[in-house]
Design a protein around this motif. Structure first.
Motif, PDB file in Angstrom:
ATOM      1  N   ILE A  11       0.770  -1.623  -0.112  1.00  0.00           N
ATOM      2  CA  ILE A  11       0.141   0.007  -0.117  1.00  0.00           C
ATOM      3  C   ILE A  11       0.895   1.580  -0.183  1.00  0.00           C
ATOM      4  N   GLY A  12       1.138   2.287  -0.955  1.00  0.00           N
ATOM      5  CA  GLY A  12       1.291   3.233  -0.830  1.00  0.00           C
ATOM      6  C   GLY A  12       1.013   4.491  -0.328  1.00  0.00           C
ATOM      7  N   VAL A  13       1.343   4.847   0.877  1.00  0.00           N
ATOM      8  CA  VAL A  13       0.889   5.963   1.553  1.00  0.00           C
ATOM      9  C   VAL A  13       1.842   7.698   0.534  1.00  0.00           C
ATOM     10  N   LEU A  14       0.932   8.004   0.509  1.00  0.00           N
ATOM     11  CA  LEU A  14       1.458   8.901  -0.298  1.00  0.00           C
ATOM     12  C   LEU A  14       0.806  10.929   0.328  1.00  0.00           C
TER      13      LEU A  14
ATOM     14  N   LEU B 150       4.547  15.133   4.959  1.00  0.00           N
ATOM     15  CA  LEU B 150       5.515  14.983   6.044  1.00  0.00           C
ATOM     16  C   LEU B 150       6.543  16.053   6.422  1.00  0.00           C
ATOM     17  N   SER B 151       6.345  16.235   5.805  1.00  0.00           N
ATOM     18  CA  SER B 151       7.295  18.343   5.225  1.00  0.00           C
ATOM     19  C   SER B 151       6.865  19.054   5.124  1.00  0.00           C
ATOM     20  N   GLY B 152       7.018  20.228   5.215  1.00  0.00           N
ATOM     21  CA  GLY B 152       5.959  21.977   4.642  1.00  0.00           C
ATOM     22  C   GLY B 152       4.991  21.594   5.083  1.00  0.00           C
ATOM     23  N   THR B 153       3.986  23.012   4.635  1.00  0.00           N
ATOM     24  CA  THR B 153       3.258  23.263   5.327  1.00  0.00           C
ATOM     25  C   THR B 153       1.900  22.430   5.362  1.00  0.00           C
TER      26      THR B 153
ATOM     27  N   THR C  92       0.581  14.210   8.140  1.00  0.00           N
ATOM     28  CA  THR C  92       1.386  13.025   8.665  1.00  0.00           C
ATOM     29  C   THR C  92       0.842  12.340   9.912  1.00  0.00           C
ATOM     30  N   THR C  93      -0.194  13.070  10.437  1.00  0.00           N
ATOM     31  CA  THR C  93      -1.324  11.024  11.319  1.00  0.00           C
ATOM     32  C   THR C  93      -1.856  10.516   9.917  1.00  0.00           C
ATOM     33  N   LEU C  94      -2.051  11.980   9.011  1.00  0.00           N
ATOM     34  CA  LEU C  94      -3.006  10.133   7.659  1.00  0.00           C
ATOM     35  C   LEU C  94      -1.552   9.227   7.813  1.00  0.00           C
ATOM     36  N   LYS C  95      -0.568   9.472   7.683  1.00  0.00           N
ATOM     37  CA  LYS C  95       0.213   8.674   7.369  1.00  0.00           C
ATOM     38  C   LYS C  95       0.536   7.777   8.892  1.00  0.00           C
ATOM     39  N   ASP C  96       0.603   8.496   9.556  1.00  0.00           N
ATOM     40  CA  ASP C  96       0.474   7.061  10.659  1.00  0.00           C
ATOM     41  C   ASP C  96      -1.411   6.306  11.113  1.00  0.00           C
ATOM     42  N   THR C  97      -1.790   7.166  10.447  1.00  0.00           N
ATOM     43  CA  THR C  97      -3.591   6.596   9.884  1.00  0.00           C
ATOM     44  C   THR C  97      -3.300   5.024   9.563  1.00  0.00           C
ATOM     45  N   MET C  98      -2.709   5.201   8.587  1.00  0.00           N
ATOM     46  CA  MET C  98      -2.242   4.225   8.028  1.00  0.00           C
ATOM     47  C   MET C  98      -1.347   3.192   8.375  1.00  0.00           C
ATOM     48  N   GLU C  99      -0.787   3.249   9.012  1.00  0.00           N
ATOM     49  CA  GLU C  99       0.078   2.997   9.574  1.00  0.00           C
ATOM     50  C   GLU C  99      -0.785   1.767  10.387  1.00  0.00           C
TER      51      GLU C  99
ATOM     52  N   CYS D  85      -1.708 -12.725   2.431  1.00  0.00           N
ATOM     53  CA  CYS D  85      -1.010 -12.238   2.936  1.00  0.00           C
ATOM     54  C   CYS D  85      -0.563 -11.109   3.374  1.00  0.00           C
ATOM     55  N   GLN D  86       0.930 -10.890   4.320  1.00  0.00           N
ATOM     56  CA  GLN D  86       1.047  -9.592   4.744  1.00  0.00           C
ATOM     57  C   GLN D  86       0.646  -8.555   4.333  1.00  0.00           C
ATOM     58  N   ILE D  87       0.413  -7.024   4.845  1.00  0.00           N
ATOM     59  CA  ILE D  87       0.379  -5.875   4.389  1.00  0.00           C
ATOM     60  C   ILE D  87       1.492  -4.948   4.671  1.00  0.00           C
ATOM     61  N   GLU D  88       2.239  -4.230   3.426  1.00  0.00           N
ATOM     62  CA  GLU D  88       2.727  -3.698   4.028  1.00  0.00           C
ATOM     63  C   GLU D  88       3.266  -1.998   3.254  1.00  0.00           C
ATOM     64  N   ALA D  89       3.594  -1.353   4.216  1.00  0.00           N
ATOM     65  CA  ALA D  89       3.712   0.376   3.653  1.00  0.00           C
ATOM     66  C   ALA D  89       4.175   0.807   3.429  1.00  0.00           C
ATOM     67  N   VAL D  90       4.451   1.324   1.989  1.00  0.00           N
ATOM     68  CA  VAL D  90       5.301   2.075   1.437  1.00  0.00           C
ATOM     69  C   VAL D  90       5.313   3.326   1.481  1.00  0.00           C
ATOM     70  N   VAL D  91       5.633   3.704   2.397  1.00  0.00           N
ATOM     71  CA  VAL D  91       5.873   5.953   3.234  1.00  0.00           C
ATOM     72  C   VAL D  91       6.550   6.504   1.471  1.00  0.00           C
ATOM     73  N   VAL D  92       6.227   7.311   1.330  1.00  0.00           N
ATOM     74  CA  VAL D  92       6.960   8.647   0.695  1.00  0.00           C
ATOM     75  C   VAL D  92       6.466   9.914   1.152  1.00  0.00           C
TER      76      VAL D  92
END
Length: 428
Positions: free
Chosen positions: A32-35, A38-41, A47-54, A69-76
């Motif tokens: 699962i891509g997490v787009l 995590l920086s900038g305005t 950032t909280t939405l990235k944490d939510t997906m995790e 299958c296991q699910i893996e977060a791919v965070v960018v």
């Protein structure tokens, strides 16, 4: 290259395996891509939405994963850089080979990623309220359309607070501009003269609000009740509310209803001077349901006792669970199969009631209006039944004739007068 077992393993076969034994059957994890920035305005919100997906992925893996299958977060980190959303979306789909993307906050970031999603037939779940006027076959819009937030909030100002003059204040990009165009037409249709509507846009990260707040105060110099409809995004909200407080403006004087200020944004503010100002969303942490109590407790155990929940988090919560159920129904993570399985998916929302995915890729959602309280939460003062999301507004002439139906019509931009599909790709 990915092994074919992930796309062909059926849901029935997956039920034969549990825990590590199931994961051992997979050549690759489901990715699962997490787009999210995590920086900038926009990091203050995303950032909280990235944490939510995790958290959601962690919970699903603990429940046995997906299709065995296991699910893996791919965070960018697209870093609040709008063109970078397209680059990172392409990276997720072609290099990381993710099965789905959950991401974006601003409409300009979503529209940046859209051409890539449609070119590569990727699938993205977008969790934030937006301006509508779009329906891509490659995006499921789990946040509010204007008829599920902006229009009901405006009605509350008109009907409950007697607002006669409106200040539409927004950050300068597509969501505030399009939303305010819709609201201007709507207000005029409700008898508000155009000269009683003040519109102003400021850049992302804007900090000097003194002149704008003075202009809003001047709008009510004749004694008319003024209301502010805010589509200000990101950390610019901090300066705006501080200036209101510095000017001695309370919610009784000039109420503000915000569409992009929730619990997360308020957690960084002194809210003592904001009590009584409003926000319109489809969820608040203060909702009193068993499901929400459990979600809040799980979130705090995962992220920390001082962390709060908010509306876009619930949108990811609903969207993720619907995607999981659609994958299980389809027996594959293949985008076309999952898209078909998404139509009619139902999942309980956290405020009571049920979210349903419509053929226009929007959800049914309740509309809530909350008053800011001294502890940075919201007192829910109004809640509707579920409202079906409308991709194309009825209040712009060019959009009123359009509808979206990907299930039966196979078109997101169908002209109901000419009975033709205007186009299959999005207006970027």
């Amino acid at each position: 290259m990915k092994m074919s077992i992930k796309s062909t393993l059926s849901a029935t076969a997956a039920l034969m395996f549990t825990g590590s034994a199931a994961f051992a059957e997979c050549a690759d994890p489901i990715k699962i891509g997490v787009l999210h920035s995590l920086s900038g305005t926009m990091a203050i919100s995303e950032t909280t939405l990235k944490d939510t997906m995790e958290l959601l992925i962690k919970q699903q893996n603990e429940d046995g994963g997906l299709l065995g299958c296991q699910i893996e977060a791919v965070v960018v980190d697209p870093a609040s850089d709008w063109p970078l959303f397209a680059e990172k979306a392409r990276e997720l789909l072609t290099v990381s080979e993710v099965d789905v993307i959950f991401g974006a906050w601003t409409s300009v970031s979503r529209k940046s990623a859209l051409p890539v999603l449609e070119e590569l037939n990727g699938l993205m779940f977008y969790p934030v309220q937006y301006e509508g006027e779009e329906s891509s076959r490659n995006v499921f819009y789990t946040g509010a359309a204007p008829n599920q937030q902006a229009i009901p909030a405006t009605d509350y100002f008109l009907e409950e607070l007697g607002v006669k003059k409106f200040a539409l204040l927004g950050t300068d990009y597509v969501y505030p501009r399009t939303t305010n165009n819709i609201l201007q037409e709507y207000l005029i249709s409700k008898g508000i003269p155009e000269e009683n509507i003040f519109v102003n846009y400021t850049p992302f990260g804007h900090s000097d609000w003194s002149t704008i707040v003075a202009d809003v105060v001047e709008l009510g110099a004749d004694g008319s009740q003024v209301g502010v409809i805010s589509t200000i995004n990101g950390d610019a909200n901090i300066g705006f509310y501080k200036e209101l407080a510095a000017a001695g403006i309370s919610a009784d004087d000039i109420p503000v209803v915000a569409f992009s200020v929730g619990e997360e944004e308020l957690s960084g503010l002194d809210t003592s001077n904001l009590v009584g100002h409003l926000a319109a969303w489809n969820y608040f942490q203060s909702a009193k349901t068993e499901a929400n109590d459990a979600w809040v407790a799980e979130w705090k155990a995962f992220a920390g006792e001082n962390r709060v929940t908010n509306d876009p988090m619930e949108a990811h919560y609903i969207g993720f669970n619907m995607w999981v159920n659609a994958v299980e129904a389809a027996g594959t993570t293949d985008v076309d199969a999952v898209r078909t399985a998404m139509y009619g998916q139902e999942f309980p929302n956290l405020t009571g009631g049920t979210a349903v995915m419509l053929p226009n890729h929007h959800l049914t959602k309740p509309v809530l209006i909350g008053e800011i309280t001294a502890d940075g939460q919201f007192d829910i003062i109004s809640q509707t039944a579920e409202v079906p999301g409308d991709a194309w507004t009825d209040f712009l002439p060019e959009s009123a004739v359009l509808t979206s139906d990907w299930k039966d019509l196979g078109c997101g931009m169908y002209n109901t007068e000419t009975k033709t599909c205007v186009q299959l790709t999005s207006n970027y």
